[in-house]
Scaffold this motif. Structure first.
Motif, PDB file in Angstrom:
ATOM      1  N   PRO A  24       0.841  -1.201   0.000  1.00 60.09           N
ATOM      2  CA  PRO A  24       0.000   0.000   0.000  1.00 60.09           C
ATOM      3  C   PRO A  24       0.874   1.247   0.000  1.00 60.09           C
ATOM      4  O   PRO A  24       1.990   1.250   0.530  1.00 60.09           O
ATOM      5  N   PRO A  25       0.377   2.335  -0.606  1.00 63.50           N
ATOM      6  CA  PRO A  25       1.180   3.565  -0.658  1.00 63.50           C
ATOM      7  C   PRO A  25       1.441   4.104   0.747  1.00 63.50           C
ATOM      8  O   PRO A  25       0.663   3.891   1.680  1.00 63.50           O
ATOM      9  N   GLN A  26       2.550   4.820   0.888  1.00 62.14           N
ATOM     10  CA  GLN A  26       2.945   5.393   2.172  1.00 62.14           C
ATOM     11  C   GLN A  26       1.964   6.496   2.571  1.00 62.14           C
ATOM     12  O   GLN A  26       1.553   7.315   1.761  1.00 62.14           O
ATOM     13  N   THR A  27       1.574   6.496   3.832  1.00 63.27           N
ATOM     14  CA  THR A  27       0.694   7.547   4.325  1.00 63.27           C
ATOM     15  C   THR A  27       1.515   8.790   4.651  1.00 63.27           C
ATOM     16  O   THR A  27       2.747   8.732   4.783  1.00 63.27           O
ATOM     17  N   ALA A  28       0.825   9.915   4.796  1.00 67.48           N
ATOM     18  CA  ALA A  28       1.512  11.157   5.153  1.00 67.48           C
ATOM     19  C   ALA A  28       2.194  11.023   6.507  1.00 67.48           C
ATOM     20  O   ALA A  28       3.300  11.539   6.736  1.00 67.48           O
ATOM     21  N   ARG A  29       1.545  10.328   7.415  1.00 69.33           N
ATOM     22  CA  ARG A  29       2.128  10.126   8.759  1.00 69.33           C
ATOM     23  C   ARG A  29       3.390   9.287   8.678  1.00 69.33           C
ATOM     24  O   ARG A  29       4.401   9.594   9.337  1.00 69.33           O
ATOM     25  N   GLN A  30       3.367   8.227   7.884  1.00 65.79           N
ATOM     26  CA  GLN A  30       4.566   7.408   7.713  1.00 65.79           C
ATOM     27  C   GLN A  30       5.689   8.208   7.066  1.00 65.79           C
ATOM     28  O   GLN A  30       6.866   8.043   7.418  1.00 65.79           O
ATOM     29  N   ALA A  31       5.332   9.075   6.116  1.00 69.91           N
ATOM     30  CA  ALA A  31       6.342   9.919   5.479  1.00 69.91           C
ATOM     31  C   ALA A  31       6.956  10.889   6.474  1.00 69.91           C
ATOM     32  O   ALA A  31       8.173  11.136   6.456  1.00 69.91           O
ATOM     33  N   LEU A  32       6.140  11.444   7.371  1.00 69.43           N
ATOM     34  CA  LEU A  32       6.646  12.372   8.385  1.00 69.43           C
ATOM     35  C   LEU A  32       7.621  11.663   9.324  1.00 69.43           C
ATOM     36  O   LEU A  32       8.676  12.198   9.670  1.00 69.43           O
ATOM     37  N   ILE A  33       7.277  10.441   9.714  1.00 74.79           N
ATOM     38  CA  ILE A  33       8.162   9.660  10.588  1.00 74.79           C
ATOM     39  C   ILE A  33       9.465   9.330   9.869  1.00 74.79           C
ATOM     40  O   ILE A  33      10.558   9.455  10.430  1.00 74.79           O
ATOM     41  N   GLU A  34       9.346   8.893   8.602  1.00 79.06           N
ATOM     42  CA  GLU A  34      10.554   8.565   7.835  1.00 79.06           C
ATOM     43  C   GLU A  34      11.445   9.788   7.664  1.00 79.06           C
ATOM     44  O   GLU A  34      12.672   9.692   7.718  1.00 79.06           O
ATOM     45  N   MET A  35      10.818  10.945   7.482  1.00 74.51           N
ATOM     46  CA  MET A  35      11.576  12.170   7.255  1.00 74.51           C
ATOM     47  C   MET A  35      12.508  12.465   8.422  1.00 74.51           C
ATOM     48  O   MET A  35      13.677  12.798   8.239  1.00 74.51           O
ATOM     49  N   PHE A  36      11.999  12.344   9.643  1.00 72.35           N
ATOM     50  CA  PHE A  36      12.793  12.703  10.816  1.00 72.35           C
ATOM     51  C   PHE A  36      13.575  11.533  11.406  1.00 72.35           C
ATOM     52  O   PHE A  36      14.616  11.743  12.027  1.00 72.35           O
ATOM     53  N   PHE A  37      13.100  10.300  11.209  1.00 71.24           N
ATOM     54  CA  PHE A  37      13.728   9.171  11.898  1.00 71.24           C
ATOM     55  C   PHE A  37      14.111   8.034  10.959  1.00 71.24           C
ATOM     56  O   PHE A  37      14.407   6.928  11.408  1.00 71.24           O
ATOM     57  N   GLY A  38      14.126   8.298   9.658  1.00 71.10           N
ATOM     58  CA  GLY A  38      14.517   7.257   8.722  1.00 71.10           C
ATOM     59  C   GLY A  38      16.009   6.985   8.755  1.00 71.10           C
ATOM     60  O   GLY A  38      16.801   7.726   9.353  1.00 71.10           O
ATOM     61  N   THR A  39      16.401   5.921   8.092  1.00 69.74           N
ATOM     62  CA  THR A  39      17.817   5.522   8.079  1.00 69.74           C
ATOM     63  C   THR A  39      18.436   5.627   6.692  1.00 69.74           C
ATOM     64  O   THR A  39      19.656   5.560   6.562  1.00 69.74           O
ATOM     65  N   ALA A  40      17.609   5.765   5.662  1.00 69.90           N
ATOM     66  CA  ALA A  40      18.151   5.888   4.306  1.00 69.90           C
ATOM     67  C   ALA A  40      18.919   7.206   4.165  1.00 69.90           C
ATOM     68  O   ALA A  40      18.605   8.187   4.845  1.00 69.90           O
ATOM     69  N   PRO A  41      19.934   7.248   3.293  1.00 69.48           N
ATOM     70  CA  PRO A  41      20.743   8.470   3.154  1.00 69.48           C
ATOM     71  C   PRO A  41      19.924   9.708   2.800  1.00 69.48           C
ATOM     72  O   PRO A  41      20.263  10.813   3.205  1.00 69.48           O
ATOM     73  N   ASN A  42      18.838   9.520   2.046  1.00 73.37           N
ATOM     74  CA  ASN A  42      18.060  10.678   1.604  1.00 73.37           C
ATOM     75  C   ASN A  42      16.716  10.781   2.322  1.00 73.37           C
ATOM     76  O   ASN A  42      15.760  11.346   1.780  1.00 73.37           O
ATOM     77  N   HIS A  43      16.636  10.212   3.530  1.00 74.28           N
ATOM     78  CA  HIS A  43      15.336  10.158   4.214  1.00 74.28           C
ATOM     79  C   HIS A  43      14.752  11.548   4.463  1.00 74.28           C
ATOM     80  O   HIS A  43      13.535  11.721   4.480  1.00 74.28           O
ATOM     81  N   LEU A  44      15.616  12.541   4.648  1.00 73.87           N
ATOM     82  CA  LEU A  44      15.127  13.901   4.881  1.00 73.87           C
ATOM     83  C   LEU A  44      14.798  14.596   3.558  1.00 73.87           C
ATOM     84  O   LEU A  44      13.695  15.121   3.375  1.00 73.87           O
ATOM     85  N   GLU A  45      15.747  14.580   2.634  1.00 75.98           N
ATOM     86  CA  GLU A  45      15.559  15.290   1.377  1.00 75.98           C
ATOM     87  C   GLU A  45      14.359  14.753   0.593  1.00 75.98           C
ATOM     88  O   GLU A  45      13.671  15.501  -0.098  1.00 75.98           O
ATOM     89  N   LYS A  46      14.122  13.461   0.718  1.00 76.27           N
ATOM     90  CA  LYS A  46      13.042  12.822  -0.032  1.00 76.27           C
ATOM     91  C   LYS A  46      11.699  13.481   0.226  1.00 76.27           C
ATOM     92  O   LYS A  46      10.848  13.549  -0.675  1.00 76.27           O
ATOM     93  N   HIS A  47      11.497  13.971   1.437  1.00 74.50           N
ATOM     94  CA  HIS A  47      10.182  14.482   1.829  1.00 74.50           C
ATOM     95  C   HIS A  47      10.148  16.000   1.934  1.00 74.50           C
ATOM     96  O   HIS A  47       9.297  16.566   2.627  1.00 74.50           O
ATOM     97  N   LEU A  48      11.072  16.665   1.255  1.00 80.19           N
ATOM     98  CA  LEU A  48      11.023  18.118   1.116  1.00 80.19           C
ATOM     99  C   LEU A  48      10.614  18.464  -0.313  1.00 80.19           C
ATOM    100  O   LEU A  48      11.019  17.771  -1.255  1.00 80.19           O
ATOM    101  N   PRO A  49       9.831  19.511  -0.520  1.00 79.60           N
ATOM    102  CA  PRO A  49       9.522  19.930  -1.889  1.00 79.60           C
ATOM    103  C   PRO A  49      10.803  20.231  -2.661  1.00 79.60           C
ATOM    104  O   PRO A  49      11.817  20.636  -2.078  1.00 79.60           O
ATOM    105  N   ASP A  50      10.764  20.031  -3.965  1.00 82.74           N
ATOM    106  CA  ASP A  50      11.957  20.240  -4.790  1.00 82.74           C
ATOM    107  C   ASP A  50      12.519  21.646  -4.625  1.00 82.74           C
ATOM    108  O   ASP A  50      13.736  21.837  -4.497  1.00 82.74           O
ATOM    109  N   THR A  51      11.655  22.655  -4.619  1.00 85.95           N
ATOM    110  CA  THR A  51      12.126  24.035  -4.492  1.00 85.95           C
ATOM    111  C   THR A  51      12.794  24.269  -3.140  1.00 85.95           C
ATOM    112  O   THR A  51      13.824  24.951  -3.057  1.00 85.95           O
TER     113      THR A  51
END
Length: 446
Positions: A24-51
């Motif tokens: 199932p697609p990632q929820t907004a809540r899961q994305a927020l958690i991944e953004m701050f506490f993920g382990t992938a190298p781009n976990h933060l950048e992935k969830h910021l707007p391109d601009t």
């Protein structure tokens, strides 16, 4: 026979198709958690707007950190050892973090999650529990994260922060008053300890104790070229008043003395504190100095922790350690204090308390202590626990010994003064940190 083999075919076909069904697609809540506490190298950048991502990459501060580095500092510090935390994709709790050293739990709860098309607004609030009791904060923080989909990925588009201060809530006001009393009591304990340290330092050099606070401050300063020396008074304690307490030296004849700290307001509910030339601190629950001197209960060194909100501490002097070590390790502290009058009375310094485990992940360089030869010869080993203040530049500014053998403490202090940390970033700016450091001394087998 054909029927016997034919009936499993639809079941096998369904199982194969089901195995290929994407998650199932990632929820907004899961994305927020991944953004701050993920382990992938781009976990933060992935969830910021391109601009936003591109703009942050182009910006940096005076420390050479990009805006992305600063933005991710909170997550990096939270994940660095010591703090045990857990996140939740669903339910009323978003995050739980436990700090075992302080017996403290932090919980972020979800107050609302409003999904509308490609936008999701997640409302959270903060709760802190210490020793099983929820702490009443001076304000109640509330955060709103607005997430929007961009290229099928949830991106953080907006953060709103609101605070609520229930000024008419009697329970809130009572808890704030109790918290203020605890801070004032802690300041009074450090004030008495400061006087003890100053008297010990002066007595070790001149063979007598000083019988007034103003004279003690003046003589200590005079003997150190006009600067507060190790063991000398600083701040407004020398005036006899500090942070709701009155300080007095009495019963003094040069060979002995008594020092008391009594609440200015008799009905404040705060304890009185006292000591004498033996250096043992006592307290009286009725707030009376006379009760403390005659029948006060002992205050353990471990109970005197932290730095008072007004900046009071016993970390004094600068440069080399005190050449006249104190008989008690708890009175031993080194480094330069804030100058008197550097901040108006009642103005809180910009400083946060951070656990020892988190700050271990912020260390850039360490200097190992040299094992004191006398301690080695006496086969003394163990841990020295110190309270420290780390400046905005990552340098150790204040050091005070909380516990440890007096023969080991000076070497631990000398080493820790040379440690270097990455600046602790809060709201985009470096901030001072109040934390602890433990240095272990272990003898190798002969």
């Amino acid at each position: 026979m054909r029927r016997l083999f034919a009936w499993p075919l639809p079941l096998l076909l369904f199982s194969a198709l089901n195995a290929q069904t994407p998650p199932p697609p990632q929820t907004a809540r899961q994305a927020l958690i991944e953004m701050f506490f993920g382990t992938a190298p781009n976990h933060l950048e992935k969830h910021l707007p391109d601009t936003t991502r591109n703009a942050f990459k182009r910006m940096s501060n005076a420390n050479g950190m990009s805006m992305l580095d600063e933005f991710s500092a909170f997550a990096n510090m939270a994940k660095a050892g010591g703090t045990k935390f857990e996140t939740f994709d669903t339910g009323p709790t978003l995050l739980q973090a436990e700090e075992s050293e302080q017996n403290e739990k932090t919980e972020i709860t979800v107050e609302g999650d409003s999904l509308s098309g490609d936008e999701d607004q997640i409302d959270v609030t903060l709760h802190i529990t210490k020793d099983g009791t929820e702490q009443v904060l001076p304000f109640i923080p509330h955060f709103i994260f607005v997430m929007k989909t961009e290229a099928d990925v949830w991106r953080l588009n907006e953060i709103s922060v609101a605070v609520r201060v229930p000024l008419e809530d009697p329970d809130f006001l009572k808890n704030i008053e109790q918290q203020n009393s605890r801070e004032n009591e802690q300041g009074a304990q450090w004030g008495v300890q400061n006087v003890i340290s100053a008297e010990n330092s002066y007595h070790s050099t001149h063979g007598v104790y000083v019988c007034s606070l103003s004279e003690l401050a003046a003589k200590s300063k005079q003997s150190n070229g006009g600067q507060p020396p190790p063991g000398g008074l600083f701040g407004d304690i020398a005036t006899g008043k500090h942070a709701g307490y009155v300080y007095v030296i009495s019963g003094c004849d040069g060979t002995q003395y008594k020092v008391v700290a009594e609440p200015e307001l008799p009905d404040s509910g705060q304890r009185a504190f006292c000591s004498d030339e033996n250096g043992a601190m006592r307290a009286a629950a009725d707030g009376r100095a006379t009760t403390c001197l005659s029948n006060g209960e002992a205050v353990s060194a471990e109970a005197i922790t932290g730095v008072h909100a007004t900046g009071l501490g016993v970390a004094v002097g600068g440069g080399e350690p005190n050449p006249h070590p104190q008989p008690d390790a708890q009175s031993r502290s080194v480094t330069k204090p804030p100058t008197a009058g550097s901040a108006p009375q009642g103005v809180l310094p910009l400083r946060v308390r951070v656990s020892q485990g988190v700050m271990q992940g912020m260390v850039i360089s360490k200097v190992a202590p040299s094992y004191p030869p006398d301690a080695r010869a006496a086969r003394i080993q163990g841990s020295v626990v110190m309270g420290v203040i780390i400046g905005k530049d990552g340098n150790v500014q204040y050091v005070r010994v909380i516990s440890g053998d007096p023969m080991l403490a000076p070497a631990a202090i000398d080493a820790v003064k040379q440690w270097k940390y990455r600046p602790y970033i809060l709201n985009g700016d470096p901030i001072e940190v109040d934390t602890q450091i433990t240095v272990n001394f272990t003898l190798t087998p002969n």
